[in-house]
Design a protein around this motif. Structure first.
Motif, mmCIF file in Angstrom:
data_model
loop_
_atom_site.group_PDB
_atom_site.id
_atom_site.type_symbol
_atom_site.label_atom_id
_atom_site.label_comp_id
_atom_site.label_asym_id
_atom_site.label_seq_id
_atom_site.Cartn_x
_atom_site.Cartn_y
_atom_site.Cartn_z
ATOM 1 N N THR A 38 0.800 -1.229 0.000
ATOM 2 C CA THR A 38 0.000 0.000 0.000
ATOM 3 C C THR A 38 0.831 1.276 0.000
ATOM 4 O O THR A 38 0.270 2.362 -0.142
ATOM 5 C CB THR A 38 -0.915 0.025 1.242
ATOM 6 O OG1 THR A 38 -0.097 -0.097 2.414
ATOM 7 C CG2 THR A 38 -1.922 -1.111 1.202
ATOM 8 N N VAL A 39 2.138 1.175 0.145
ATOM 9 C CA VAL A 39 2.997 2.355 0.198
ATOM 10 C C VAL A 39 3.610 2.594 -1.187
ATOM 11 O O VAL A 39 4.171 1.670 -1.779
ATOM 12 C CB VAL A 39 4.119 2.162 1.254
ATOM 13 C CG1 VAL A 39 5.121 3.299 1.224
ATOM 14 C CG2 VAL A 39 3.508 2.008 2.644
ATOM 15 N N ALA A 40 3.503 3.819 -1.676
ATOM 16 C CA ALA A 40 4.109 4.154 -2.972
ATOM 17 C C ALA A 40 5.620 4.233 -2.826
ATOM 18 O O ALA A 40 6.132 4.743 -1.817
ATOM 19 C CB ALA A 40 3.556 5.480 -3.485
ATOM 20 N N ASP A 41 6.329 3.726 -3.834
ATOM 21 C CA ASP A 41 7.801 3.767 -3.870
ATOM 22 C C ASP A 41 8.446 3.302 -2.566
ATOM 23 O O ASP A 41 9.253 4.025 -1.974
ATOM 24 C CB ASP A 41 8.293 5.178 -4.215
ATOM 25 C CG ASP A 41 7.861 5.592 -5.605
ATOM 26 O OD1 ASP A 41 8.048 4.787 -6.541
ATOM 27 O OD2 ASP A 41 7.334 6.717 -5.749
ATOM 28 N N PRO A 42 8.129 2.094 -2.116
ATOM 29 C CA PRO A 42 8.695 1.634 -0.841
ATOM 30 C C PRO A 42 10.201 1.393 -0.950
ATOM 31 O O PRO A 42 10.715 1.082 -2.020
ATOM 32 C CB PRO A 42 7.960 0.315 -0.595
ATOM 33 C CG PRO A 42 7.695 -0.200 -1.982
ATOM 34 C CD PRO A 42 7.376 1.033 -2.785
ATOM 35 N N THR A 43 10.865 1.541 0.167
ATOM 36 C CA THR A 43 12.286 1.219 0.248
ATOM 37 C C THR A 43 12.436 -0.179 0.844
ATOM 38 O O THR A 43 11.506 -0.715 1.454
ATOM 39 C CB THR A 43 13.033 2.210 1.156
ATOM 40 O OG1 THR A 43 12.526 2.070 2.496
ATOM 41 C CG2 THR A 43 12.851 3.658 0.680
#
Length: 179
Positions: A38-43
């Motif tokens: 659900t997180v955009a551009d996750p690390t």
């Protein structure tokens, strides 16, 4: 020029699944990344917490004239333990789940058939591999790409986990291994 198709699969640590598929005949590219969250551009650091919902996954580009999607899925299910829920060995959490992310209905049907084949061949065990809608794909950071071929061969974790997977590949799918 040969045609190419893609498949997205998650079977624990992406370093491990990437190392396996880099050795498969007909596979031209393997990219480690994140999908299903659900997180955009996750690390990597975010995904490792297990809080983003992403799986560590690989996107496999292959020549369907050389290796079929059912064969890709069979190699995938045959080189990790799809009966382990949200873990592979010491890697525990939803980010290490066994999952297939079909890109269309035909891939979904092939994924279902592959899981049925695996279950039929492993009496007393059941694959917990999920079939999830393919959401946004996020390539992992550059240092994760081709990890086994570089840093991985000096990493104690990789040295313990990857060679047994490569041995499974060579034993169970010898005709599919690059020379």
């Amino acid at each position: 020029m040969a045609s190419s198709e893609q498949a997205i699969i998650a079977g624990g640590c992406f370093w491990c699944t990437e190392a396996v598929f880099r050795d498969v005949i007909g596979v031209s590219e393997v990219e480690s990344g994140y999908i299903g969250g659900t997180v955009a551009d996750p690390t990597y650091k975010q995904v490792c917490t297990g809080d983003t919902g992403h799986a560590e996954a690989i996107r496999v580009t292959y020549d369907p004239g050389t290796i079929t999607l059912p064969e890709i899925y069979d190699v995938f299910l045959g080189t990790h333990d799809p009966s382990q829920l949200n873990r592979q060995g010491n890697d525990v959490g939803t980010q290490y789940r066994s999952a297939i992310f079909p890109l269309d209905d035909a891939q979904r049907a092939e994924a279902e058939a592959a899981i049925q084949r695996w279950n039929a061949e492993h009496e007393g065990q059941s694959a917990v591999t999920t079939i999830e809608d393919a959401s946004q794909w996020y390539p992992a950071e550059d240092y994760h790409q081709e990890y086994w071929d570089g840093e991985g061969q000096r990493n104690p974790y990789c040295l313990a986990v990857i060679p047994p997977k490569l041995m499974k590949l060579r034993k169970s799918f010898a005709e599919k291994v690059k020379g």
